[in-house]
Write an enzyme that holds these catalytic residues in place. Structure first.
Site, mmCIF file in Angstrom:
data_model
loop_
_atom_site.group_PDB
_atom_site.id
_atom_site.type_symbol
_atom_site.label_atom_id
_atom_site.label_comp_id
_atom_site.label_asym_id
_atom_site.label_seq_id
_atom_site.Cartn_x
_atom_site.Cartn_y
_atom_site.Cartn_z
ATOM 1 N N LYS A 108 14.772 4.099 -37.835
ATOM 2 C CA LYS A 108 14.394 3.632 -36.499
ATOM 3 C C LYS A 108 13.890 2.209 -36.587
ATOM 4 C CE LYS A 108 13.638 4.295 -32.127
ATOM 5 N NZ LYS A 108 14.449 3.053 -31.931
ATOM 6 N N LYS B 61 5.116 2.146 -40.164
ATOM 7 C CA LYS B 61 4.622 2.227 -38.789
ATOM 8 C C LYS B 61 4.828 3.628 -38.198
ATOM 9 C CE LYS B 61 5.763 -1.642 -36.539
ATOM 10 N NZ LYS B 61 6.422 -2.599 -35.612
ATOM 11 N N LYS C 124 15.886 -1.668 -39.675
ATOM 12 C CA LYS C 124 15.824 -2.886 -38.855
ATOM 13 C C LYS C 124 17.170 -3.582 -38.944
ATOM 14 C CE LYS C 124 12.543 -5.191 -36.582
ATOM 15 N NZ LYS C 124 11.303 -4.623 -36.036
ATOM 16 N N THR D 159 4.176 -1.568 -26.167
ATOM 17 C CA THR D 159 3.612 -2.248 -27.340
ATOM 18 C C THR D 159 2.196 -2.734 -27.016
ATOM 19 O OG1 THR D 159 5.823 -2.917 -27.983
ATOM 20 C CG2 THR D 159 4.007 -4.087 -29.032
ATOM 21 N N ASN E 192 6.467 -10.776 -23.728
ATOM 22 C CA ASN E 192 6.178 -9.472 -23.134
ATOM 23 C C ASN E 192 4.877 -8.869 -23.654
ATOM 24 O OD1 ASN E 192 6.392 -6.991 -21.826
ATOM 25 N ND2 ASN E 192 7.684 -6.135 -23.447
ATOM 26 N N SER F 247 9.573 4.590 -27.853
ATOM 27 C CA SER F 247 10.991 4.710 -28.199
ATOM 28 C C SER F 247 11.295 6.132 -28.676
ATOM 29 C CB SER F 247 11.356 3.746 -29.326
ATOM 30 O OG SER F 247 11.761 2.493 -28.829
#
Ligand code: GLU
Length: 424
Positions: free
Chosen positions: A67, A91, A103, A187, A218, A360
């Site tokens: 992920k 994480k 990633k 986030t 953001n 997510s």
């Protein structure tokens, strides 16, 4: 020269390997990715034929499918993507969601390119990596300079190539395509939940806490608004063009309006190098370089933009007592040591910004199950996840007299190893 991204990550891992007494085979789980996939994307963009390097690093899937986001950035080389993939595994384990770490990246500068050009690159990426991705295999999401629209395009291409209907392959999608409400603010909100847990554990009062935020994308802009609403005093904001600082406090909503007009924060007061001194004085505002917020006289600094901004020099000069890492890797490994010696608490990226991947995961889960969640349900569940993660990290840190970063890494490492079949 500053250490490269993967070496920065390795420095944290080395501490954990020693702390937990890991065997070489166990340590390898955190230093060697399961799989590195490199492709060249041949595309015509900006009227030119180009060959772009593209990567997907599938670091570890012991706890669930790989992920992590895909970034479009000139600095997104293999070293950087590999370190970010490894951090994703950590994480997800810190917040205890059943996902692994991956990633992706394409090494190019999307700034100034047209939407059709960005679509060309997005489709090329999804085509090139189609067989490597999938709901139970590897699930990308947005990252630096990618967004929900790009996820929608990649999903479309992926479904065409594979002949499947598989929305759970990508997260951070628009709601109409199976996206989830609250992913856009996740986030920042996750970071705020962790900060609030810290604040209450330390018996502090938000009304007396001054916050400076580096970056107004953001995550930074949303965090500024959320904290302002909760009574924190926002004393500094910055974007790539400059910083605005005021001991009296700033209203982030006003700056959001400026940003919405595609202007920079300092444009409120200055035109080019000429500033309205009267206005600055009336509002008790000082303008400066973007990095000026990092060393500000504030209680909390929130780096929310780039990696590596808190260097040795900055670490020596900082006044804050708390750093909340909304960006990935904003503090260099050496600066980390200096800050520890100076008694400055860091709420590390692998915890502070894990709200994004947590929501997510909610999105992925709802796509797999065929259900939906409301914004309220998402935010409430996010709060539970973040508060629980904070408690376990904080407890571990206290028990072992270590930093929150080392505690977060160690806790994650233990969870990942418990899910791996690794010979001692
Ligand atoms: N790119 C985000 C991160 O660095 C989110 C990844 C995701 O949602 O999978 O955590």
């Amino acid at each position: 020269m500053a250490k490269k991204a993967f070496d920065q990550y390795r420095a944290h891992v080395d501490v954990v390997v020693a702390l937990l007494g890991l065997s070489p085979a166990e340590a390898k789980v955190f230093t060697e990715p399961n799989r590195v996939i490199e492709k060249i994307l041949k595309v015509t963009i900006g009227g030119e034929e180009r060959e772009l390097s593209a990567y997907r690093v599938q670091f570890n899937n012991a706890r669930g499918p790989y992920k992590g986001g895909i970034r479009f950035h000139p600095g997104a080389d293999l070293d950087e993507v590999k370190s970010l993939a490894a951090m994703m595994a950590i994480k997800c384990a810190v917040v205890d969601i059943p996902m692994g770490g991956g990633k992706g990246g394409v090494t190019f500068d999307p700034k100034g390119l047209s939407k059709p050009d960005i679509e060309t690159v997005s489709r090329a990426f999804a085509r090139a990596f189609a067989t490597d991705l999938g709901p139970l295999k590897d699930v990308p999401a947005p990252d630096v300079y990618t967004n929900g629209e790009i996820m929608a395009i990649m999903l479309d291409e992926y479904e065409k190539v594979t002949g499947t209907k598989a929305p759970a392959t990508f997260t951070g999608k628009p709601i109409e395509l199976g996206g989830i409400p609250g992913r856009d603010t996740a986030t920042a909100l996750g970071g705020v939940f962790v900060l609030e847990a810290y604040v209450s554990e330390h018996g502090l009062d938000s009304k007396n806490l001054r916050v400076a935020i580096h970056g107004f994308g953001n995550a930074g802009a949303t965090a500024a608004t959320l904290l302002y609403e909760r009574g924190y005093k926002i004393v500094g904001l910055s974007d790539s063009k400059g910083a605005v600082m005021s001991a009296r406090g700033l209203d982030p909503m006003k700056f959001q309006e400026v940003k919405n007009q595609n202007k920079s924060l300092r444009d409120m007061y200055c035109q080019g190098s000429v500033c309205d001194e009267g206005l600055l004085e009336r509002e008790s505002v000082v303008v400066g370089d973007p990095n000026a917020v990092l060393a500000m006289d504030a209680d909390i600094i929130i780096p929310a933009a780039l990696d590596g901004v808190i260097t040795n020099e900055v670490a020596e000069e900082m006044h804050a007592k708390i750093i909340l890492e909304l960006a990935n890797g904003p503090v260099t490994a050496e600066a980390d040591t200096i800050l520890e010696k100076r008694g400055i608490d860091i709420i590390p990226d692998v915890l502070a910004n894990a709200g994004g991947v947590t929501v997510s995961y909610f999105e992925w889960e709802q796509n797999i199950k065929g259900t939906t969640m409301t914004r309220e349900e998402v935010n409430e569940r996010l709060k539970q996840v973040m508060a629980k993660a904070w408690q376990s990290v904080s407890k571990f840190a206290k028990e072992h007299h270590i930093t929150y970063r080392t505690a977060a890494f160690a806790l994650a490492a233990k969870r990942i190893l418990a899910a791996s079949l690794t010979k001692k």
